[in-house]
Enzyme design. Structure first.
Site, PDB file in Angstrom:
ATOM      1  CG  ASP A  97      25.257  -3.812  39.984  1.00 19.51           C
ATOM      2  OD1 ASP A  97      25.743  -3.388  41.046  1.00 19.51           O
ATOM      3  OD2 ASP A  97      25.941  -4.200  39.030  1.00 19.51           O
ATOM      4  CG  HIS A 124      27.524 -11.814  35.906  1.00 18.16           C
ATOM      5  ND1 HIS A 124      28.722 -12.489  35.787  1.00 18.16           N
ATOM      6  CD2 HIS A 124      27.725 -10.831  36.813  1.00 18.16           C
ATOM      7  CE1 HIS A 124      29.593 -11.941  36.611  1.00 18.16           C
ATOM      8  NE2 HIS A 124      29.028 -10.930  37.243  1.00 18.16           N
TER       9      HIS A 124
END
Ligand code: COA
Length: 387
Positions: free
Chosen positions: A314, A258
């Site tokens: 996700d 991320h």
């Protein structure tokens, strides 16, 4: 000269009162409320209200808001007719982007005021699920299912898509997924929406641009790619070697890493438990396999690159949607069903901020690294003199 600030990492570009990420502690708040608290106690509709109006609604305000959403769920029949002209294998994100943009052409409306923007925000939150479900039915040669006013936002989408009303447990799981995806500060799609809104473009225009940004595999498209990866690996005992090979070839493992979190993404923690719960019920292998991907990627990244990496939102949403029998290519459109609430809040903030937060038309500076032939510029030769 080396370009500074590639990808605007860490650059502050505007104030916002909508959400905040603590990337070190792994915390996400919407309008001051911890998302973990919201997933336990709120609903998607109430969370959308909070994002839009900067307060938790009273009972009456929530009833009114729900009523407006229910009323706005229908999309023009002509729009559904137009969908029939699309290729059946068209990407649902392309279809969504086109029809969100097209909403502007279906009504004779006022677009520019703050009140009109709130109206469009409600319209979008209500209509995006109907656009996706209608397209899904059309492409499969099935009858379109009208919205069902007695169902909440999460349950209504599942019903319009599949024709079956979900049981309360499934409804709650899907509702939590929607809460978790509703906003995430200046992520790529939200920043796109704000950037378009900063030109004073309207709600539908800024939202359709955001849908384009969301479709990419480094952003919302990652959840679809995660499920494709799980299906490709297909057996738990193949996970380690698959991950090792991908990383050694310099490829990325979708659902991992991320730009802001330097620890576990709090949304991934909640989703991991939901995936575990669904797998325990159905006996499917997808949770166990995803967990193995997480562990293998962490170990390989450490040994190959000496870097720490964690799952993002996700990784576990992919297996949840799969176990909820949602087609793989609807994973990213589902992200949009939720994130449209955040986009709308940001578009309104960007366009109508008064004293604070302060906003301005986005206009970053580029570093030109192209041709330079001297102070006069390159010599222009007419076509017949060019070789
Ligand atoms: N798989 C393999 N390597 C990864 C990785 C992943 N999923 N995520 C990050 N890395 C690598 C980067 O390539 C970079 O390597 P380098 O220094 O050798 O160039 C390093 O780890 C540091 O990356 P970092 O600065 O922490 O992240 P970023 O801001 O460059 O990238 C993402 C953030 C989201 C674009 C990236 O993690 C990614 O592409 N993830 C996969 C796609 C995904 O799941 N997207 C959804 C995000 S919510």
């Amino acid at each position: 000269m080396e370009t500074k600030n590639i990808g605007l990492r860490g650059i502050e570009v505007a104030d916002t009162k909508i959400s905040n990420i603590d990337g070190e502690k792994g915390k996400l708040i919407y309008r001051g409320f911890d998302i973990l608290d919201l997933t336990k106690n709120s609903t998607f509709e109430e969370t959308a209200y909070l994002l839009l109006y900067d307060k938790l609604p009273t009972k009456q305000e929530l009833n009114e808001f729900n009523g407006k959403l229910v009323e706005a769920r229908y999309i023009p029949k002509q729009m559904q007719k137009n969908m029939e002209n699309w290729r059946g294998d068209a990407d649902p994100m392309d279809m969504l982007q086109a029809f969100v943009s097209a909403l502007a052409g279906y009504y004779d409306e006022e677009f520019s005021s703050k009140d009109a923007s709130y109206e469009k925000a409600i319209n979008l939150i209500a209509k995006v699920p109907t656009i996706i479900a209608s397209w899904h039915r059309i492409r499969n040669g099935l009858e379109i299912i009208d919205p069902e006013s007695s169902l909440g936002h999460a349950a209504n989408f599942l019903y319009m898509m599949s024709g079956e009303k979900p049981d309360p447990e499934v409804e709650k799981i899907f509702d939590v997924c929607l809460i978790l995806h509703a906003d995430h500060t200046f992520n790529a799609s939200t920043f796109t929406a704000r950037q378009v809104a900063s030109t004073r473009a309207h709600m539908y225009s800024a939202s359709s641009a955001a849908i384009g940004a969301l479709s990419g595999e480094l952003h919302g498209g990652a959840n679809t790619e995660v499920m494709k990866m799980l299906l490709e690996i297909s057996e738990i005992n193949k996970v380690d070697s698959w991950i090792k090979e991908k990383l050694s070839q310099g490829e990325k493992v979708m659902g991992m890493g991320h730009a802001v979190y330097k620890t576990y993404d709090p949304r991934a923690q909640v989703l991991k438990e939901l995936s575990r719960k669904l797998a325990a019920k159905s006996g499917e292998q997808w949770f166990e396999m995803t967990e193995k991907i997480e562990t293998a990627t962490i170990l390989e990244m450490k040994s190959q690159k000496g870097k720490d990496i964690y799952p993002n939102v996700d990784l576990y949403s992919a297996s949840i949607y799969y176990m909820l029998k949602i087609p793989v290519d609807l994973n990213t459109p589902i992200f949009a069903i939720s994130r449209v609430a955040g986009w709308a809040a940001h578009i309104i903030e960007e366009k109508f901020a008064e004293a604070a937060p302060k906003t301005a038309l986005y206009r970053p500076k580029a570093v030109y690294v192209g041709k330079y032939c001297g102070p006069q510029g390159c010599e222009y030769k007419t076509l017949d003199l060019r070789k």
